[in-house]
Scaffold this active site. Structure first.
Site, short mmCIF file in Angstrom:
data_model
loop_
_atom_site.label_atom_id
_atom_site.label_comp_id
_atom_site.label_asym_id
_atom_site.label_seq_id
_atom_site.Cartn_x
_atom_site.Cartn_y
_atom_site.Cartn_z
N GLY A 1 0.80 -1.21 0.00
CA GLY A 1 0.00 0.00 0.00
C GLY A 1 0.84 1.26 0.00
O GLY A 1 0.30 2.36 0.15
N ASP A 2 2.15 1.12 -0.18
CA ASP A 2 3.03 2.29 -0.23
C ASP A 2 4.20 1.94 -1.13
O ASP A 2 4.15 0.95 -1.87
CB ASP A 2 3.47 2.70 1.18
CG ASP A 2 3.69 4.21 1.32
OD1 ASP A 2 4.28 4.79 0.39
OD2 ASP A 2 3.27 4.79 2.33
N ASP A 3 5.28 2.72 -1.06
CA ASP A 3 6.42 2.49 -1.94
C ASP A 3 7.00 1.08 -1.74
O ASP A 3 7.15 0.62 -0.61
CB ASP A 3 7.51 3.53 -1.66
CG ASP A 3 7.00 4.95 -1.82
OD1 ASP A 3 6.24 5.22 -2.76
OD2 ASP A 3 7.35 5.80 -0.97
#
Length: 491
Positions: free
Chosen positions: A272-274
């Site tokens: 859900g992020d980098d």
């Protein structure tokens, strides 16, 4: 007690013709009957083996044990924090005599946070699952990182990571693709509700350490970041699968932070992020700490992250980021391929970045550089601390189903310079943005790029197709070699 005379009587031996020979034989029989099992070396060597396997590691170990030897129970409900910590504390005594390895057998091993030791290997069987406790009391509180000045989720401290180590030498966390499950849903809900007083724990964090290997594991549902080496050197992260819901908050994959000489390779990340976020401290705290991330190789990475970047440089980059080499990267359904995130007040630098052979499919932006990324640690940052962004090289890339080729936004009094993009073909989506290159406060060159870049990146002509460089010399971490290690457990 069975005596010599009793034995003669039971065997019916009264007056043998050769009493000296018979006496000798009887004495020998008595000795054999009462030899302690621990002294029976022949039988010990022939004891059946219940567990045996081979694995690749930088260093092998002289001593082995199983978590069950220390009372571990893999039923998914018994808390094993004491078993893990007792095992590791016991095995630390072997750090100077060959090191030790702890085997986590098949089962579901519920635990809170525990600390590793030096010259140590934690190995997970392919059917082993380390389950993170959902009880906050099982997570000790520790101080904020000095280069951040505060926790990221809250002003105060932070929860210790599930698997944690500090001031270590030669530590290995590996397995046969065994699983570490952070059971992060309860933490994500608290984050969204604003119920956190401290920063969420990570799955694996290694601090102030050297010679670290993290390999061949599956990490799922981390409360926040998955793998966080910080203030460390000589790190190999290899063969890791990271899985989290694409809407889970801040579930970054691998975040090298103020680290030197690191290689990340052969990893698959859905988050859900980098997928990889390169960092080095936050605003005035990162500037004061002054420890950059440098000599970083990222190879053969596959990433899915619809709301974030495949590789992000920043936004906490105030200690500096330099000499990053990324190659053979596959990006699928991600917001951007490579993103530089910084802002006024960050200070520091991002320089000497090299990316080649990247394949992208279904992207919002192929390239994104942001000079207005806010999110400051506090209001005490220096507005005159301007970041330096220079010598950024992208080459030999293809992309399809892209909404916008590039969004390159520098800082008015600190433009991003030395940008080079060559041999890049971008196929647009069915509904692309009207403007494909949005460039402000940047300077550089291009060659062989489709669609045609903005005027701030003038085309150098087809003869300059290889104008963007990529270092051909190796990094010191490439000299690290693996060997075949074994584990054997006797019944």
């Amino acid at each position: 007690m069975l005596t010599y005379q009793h034995l003669k009587s039971k065997l019916g031996i009264c007056s043998p013709r050769k009493p000296q020979v018979m006496d000798t034989l009887l004495l020998l029989l008595l000795v054999l009957m009462f030899v302690p099992p621990s002294l029976n070396m022949v039988e010990s060597r022939k004891a059946p083996i219940s567990d045996y396997f081979e694995y690749s590691a930088v260093n092998c170990r002289a001593y082995s044990a199983s978590l069950t030897d220390f009372g571990g129970v893999g039923d998914g409900t018994t808390l094993n924090t004491k078993a893990f910590q007792s095992a590791i504390d016991h095995m630390s005594q072997f750090s100077s005599t060959g090191g030790s390895q702890l085997f986590v057998p098949p089962g579901r091993w519920l635990t809170g946070s525990f600390n590793l030791t030096s010259h140590f290997t934690l190995f997970l069987h392919q059917d082993a699952v380390i389950l993170a406790s959902q009880d906050e009391s099982d997570w000790p509180l520790i101080d904020p990182l000095p280069s951040y000045g505060r926790g990221r989720d809250a002003q105060g401290g932070r929860y210790s990571s599930l698997i944690f180590g500090t001031n270590l030498t030669d530590v290995i966390i590996t397995g046969d693709n065994g699983t570490i499950d952070g059971q992060g849903d309860v933490w994500w809900k608290k984050f969204h509700k604003g119920d956190l007083s401290y920063t969420r724990p990570y799955l694996i964090e290694i601090m102030y350490s050297e010679n670290v290997q993290i390999s061949h594991l599956t990490l799922v549902n981390s409360p926040s970041w998955n793998v966080h080496p910080v203030y460390s050197s000589n790190i190999v992260v290899q063969g890791i699968t990271i899985l989290a819901p694409v809407n889970s908050p801040n579930t970054d994959g691998i975040n090298p932070d103020s680290c030197t000489n690191t290689r990340i390779e052969d990893c698959y990340i859905v988050s859900g992020d980098d997928c990889v976020a390169v960092k080095s401290g936050w605003d005035e705290y990162g500037i004061a700490y002054g420890m950059p991330t440098k000599q970083l190789a990222i190879r053969r990475l596959t990433c899915i992250s619809p709301t974030s970047a495949v590789i992000a440089l920043g936004s906490e980059m105030s200690g500096g980021i330099e000499d990053v080499r990324a190659e053979d990267i596959v990006a699928i359904n991600s917001e951007s391929g490579v993103r530089i995130k910084t802002a006024v007040g960050r200070g520091g630098y991002v320089k000497d970045i090299y990316v080649r052979r990247m394949t992208m499919s279904t992207m919002r932006w192929a390239f994104w550089m942001t000079g207005n990324y806010g999110s400051h640690a506090d209001n005490n940052y220096d507005p005159n601390a301007l970041p330096l962004i220079q010598n950024i090289n992208y080459r030999d890339m293809v992309a399809q189903n892209v909404t916008m080729a590039a969004r390159l936004e520098g800082i008015s009094n600190a433009p991003f310079t030395g940008i080079c993009i060559s041999n890049v073909t971008i196929q647009l989506s069915k509904k692309p943005y009207k403007v494909q290159w949005n460039c402000t406060n940047v300077a550089g060159i291009s060659s062989g790029v489709t669609p045609e870049p903005c005027m701030l990146l003038p085309d150098q002509g087809p003869e300059k197709i290889g104008v963007c460089t990529f270092p051909e010399d190796g990094l010191p971490i490439d000299d690290v070699k693996f060997q075949t290690c074994t584990y054997a457990r006797h019944l």
